[in-house]
Write an enzyme that holds these catalytic residues in place. Sequence first.
Site, PDB file in Angstrom:
ATOM      1  N   ASP A  10      52.312  13.416  -4.545  1.00 13.32           N
ATOM      2  CA  ASP A  10      53.098  12.331  -4.721  1.00 13.32           C
ATOM      3  C   ASP A  10      54.359  12.673  -5.448  1.00 13.32           C
ATOM      4  O   ASP A  10      54.800  13.823  -5.592  1.00 13.32           O
ATOM      5  CB  ASP A  10      52.472  11.374  -5.785  1.00 13.32           C
ATOM      6  CG  ASP A  10      53.208  10.047  -5.973  1.00 13.32           C
ATOM      7  OD1 ASP A  10      53.691   9.678  -4.972  1.00 13.32           O
ATOM      8  OD2 ASP A  10      53.325   9.839  -7.093  1.00 13.32           O
ATOM      9  N   SER A  11      55.565  11.717  -5.428  1.00 11.30           N
ATOM     10  CA  SER A  11      56.639  11.991  -6.123  1.00 11.30           C
ATOM     11  C   SER A  11      56.595  12.293  -7.536  1.00 11.30           C
ATOM     12  O   SER A  11      57.347  12.687  -8.290  1.00 11.30           O
ATOM     13  CB  SER A  11      57.765  10.899  -5.913  1.00 11.30           C
ATOM     14  OG  SER A  11      57.074   9.622  -6.476  1.00 11.30           O
ATOM     15  N   CYS A  73      50.904   9.081  -1.695  1.00 10.09           N
ATOM     16  CA  CYS A  73      52.283   8.549  -1.783  1.00 10.09           C
ATOM     17  C   CYS A  73      52.411   7.654  -0.521  1.00 10.09           C
ATOM     18  O   CYS A  73      52.400   8.266   0.667  1.00 10.09           O
ATOM     19  CB  CYS A  73      53.343   9.324  -1.944  1.00 10.09           C
ATOM     20  SG  CYS A  73      55.026   8.844  -2.050  1.00 10.09           S
ATOM     21  N   GLU A 153      57.390   5.165 -14.708  1.00 14.09           N
ATOM     22  CA  GLU A 153      57.717   6.612 -14.940  1.00 14.09           C
ATOM     23  C   GLU A 153      58.349   6.460 -16.518  1.00 14.09           C
ATOM     24  O   GLU A 153      58.312   7.543 -16.987  1.00 14.09           O
ATOM     25  CB  GLU A 153      58.639   7.228 -13.829  1.00 14.09           C
ATOM     26  CG  GLU A 153      57.833   7.533 -12.598  1.00 14.09           C
ATOM     27  CD  GLU A 153      57.187   8.616 -12.604  1.00 14.09           C
ATOM     28  OE1 GLU A 153      57.267   9.530 -13.362  1.00 14.09           O
ATOM     29  OE2 GLU A 153      56.147   8.886 -11.687  1.00 14.09           O
ATOM     30  N   CYS A 185      52.180   1.147  -3.256  1.00 14.37           N
ATOM     31  CA  CYS A 185      52.656   2.256  -3.945  1.00 14.37           C
ATOM     32  C   CYS A 185      51.562   2.700  -4.790  1.00 14.37           C
ATOM     33  O   CYS A 185      51.035   2.018  -5.578  1.00 14.37           O
ATOM     34  CB  CYS A 185      54.078   1.891  -4.673  1.00 14.37           C
ATOM     35  SG  CYS A 185      54.718   3.052  -5.704  1.00 14.37           S
ATOM     36  N   HIS A 187      51.905   4.183  -7.571  1.00 18.66           N
ATOM     37  CA  HIS A 187      52.210   3.861  -9.204  1.00 18.66           C
ATOM     38  C   HIS A 187      51.596   2.444  -9.376  1.00 18.66           C
ATOM     39  O   HIS A 187      51.156   2.551 -10.741  1.00 18.66           O
ATOM     40  CB  HIS A 187      53.695   3.980  -9.228  1.00 18.66           C
ATOM     41  CG  HIS A 187      54.264   5.180  -9.224  1.00 18.66           C
ATOM     42  ND1 HIS A 187      54.431   6.299  -8.308  1.00 18.66           N
ATOM     43  CD2 HIS A 187      54.786   5.931 -10.205  1.00 18.66           C
ATOM     44  CE1 HIS A 187      55.011   7.082  -8.709  1.00 18.66           C
ATOM     45  NE2 HIS A 187      55.300   7.059  -9.926  1.00 18.66           N
TER      46      HIS A 187
HETATM   47  N1  DGL Z   1      54.088   6.491  -5.628  1.00 16.16           N
HETATM   48  C1  DGL Z   1      54.827   6.633  -4.545  1.00 16.16           C
HETATM   49  C2  DGL Z   1      54.568   5.581  -3.344  1.00 16.16           C
HETATM   50  O1  DGL Z   1      53.519   5.313  -3.328  1.00 16.16           O
HETATM   51  C3  DGL Z   1      56.282   6.908  -4.756  1.00 16.16           C
HETATM   52  C4  DGL Z   1      57.203   6.063  -5.334  1.00 16.16           C
HETATM   53  C5  DGL Z   1      58.542   6.623  -5.568  1.00 16.16           C
HETATM   54  O2  DGL Z   1      58.666   7.857  -5.714  1.00 16.16           O
HETATM   55  O3  DGL Z   1      59.729   5.881  -5.124  1.00 16.16           O
HETATM   56  O4  DGL Z   1      55.179   5.121  -2.851  1.00 16.16           O
END
Ligand code: DGL
Length: 267
Positions: A10-11, A73, A153, A185, A187
Site C-alpha cells: 500500500d502507499s 490499496c 496518516e 480506500c 485507510h
Molecule cells: N490506501 C490507499 C487506497 O486504498 C491509498 C491512499 C493514498 O495513498 O492516497 O487507495
Amino acid sequence: MNRQPIGIFDSGVGGLTVAHAIKQILPGESIIYFGDTAHLPYGDKSEEAIRSYSKRITEFLLEHKAKVVLIACNSASASAFEYLKKEFENKVILIDVIDPVVDYLKTRKISRIGVIGTKRTISSGTYEKKLNEAIPSTTVVSLATPLLVPMIEEGFIFDDISNAIIRSYLSNETLSGIQALILGCTHYPIIKNQISKIFNFNVEVVDSARIVSIIVRDILDKNNLLNDSGIVNDQFFVSDYTPYFEKIAKMFFEGEINLHKSDIWSS
Ligand code: DGL
C-alpha cells in the site's frame, strides 16, 4: 514455496488493515508488507506514476520470495491491477481489493450503493464500471474524499477535527439514500466506526479487509500454498521512515514489529 510470505503493499498504513485481517484469518502465514510512504498519498498521483511504483514494489516483494502479491490499496488496484497482471504474467498470483468487494456485493440485494475513495480511485470509475457490470440493477454513486488519507496518516482519528471532516464529506447530497457504503480506500477501516455512526448504523459499511483475506485463503488453499510449517516471520518495509507508521503497525500487530526502511528506487 508454502513457507514463503504473502506479499502485501500500500502507499502507507492503509494496507495494514488488510494485513491485520489476513493474520487473523491465516495466523500460520508470514507476511512481507511494503508501505510506500515516500510516495504517499497515491490518491493524487497519475495512473502512470502509480503503475511504476506498483511494478517496482511487486519486483521487490518477489525478490523477497512472496508467494502471492496482494495489492492492499484501492488506488493501485484501480490504476495498476490489469497492468501488473500483464507485467507479471506466469510469475506470481496477484490479488486486488476491488474485485472481491464487487463479488461480495453480488450476493446482497442493494439498490443504491455509495463508494468513497481517493481522487484516483473515484476518477478511474473502476467501482462503478465493475458494479454496473456485475449488478446492473444497482445504482452506484461515488464521492472522492481526499482529505481522509492525510488526516489518518497524520494521526487525526478519534477527535473533533476528524469527526468534522468525515461528517462534512458524508453529508454530501450524492450519498443520500444509499443502503451500503463501500470504503474504497484501505485507510478508511481505521475510521469505520465513526463513519457508521454518521449513518446511525443504518447503512452497511463495507470494507475490503476481511472479504479479501478470505479470498487469499481460498487462493492459497486451491494452489496448495498454505504454510503448515508452524514457522512464521513477518517483515515490514517502508520507503521512508515515519514514526507514525511504526506506531500504527505496532497497534495492529500488538507489540514489536520487524520494520526496515528500504529505498527501493535508489537501489
Ligand atoms: N490506501 C490507499 C487506497 O486504498 C491509498 C491512499 C493514498 O495513498 O492516497 O487507495
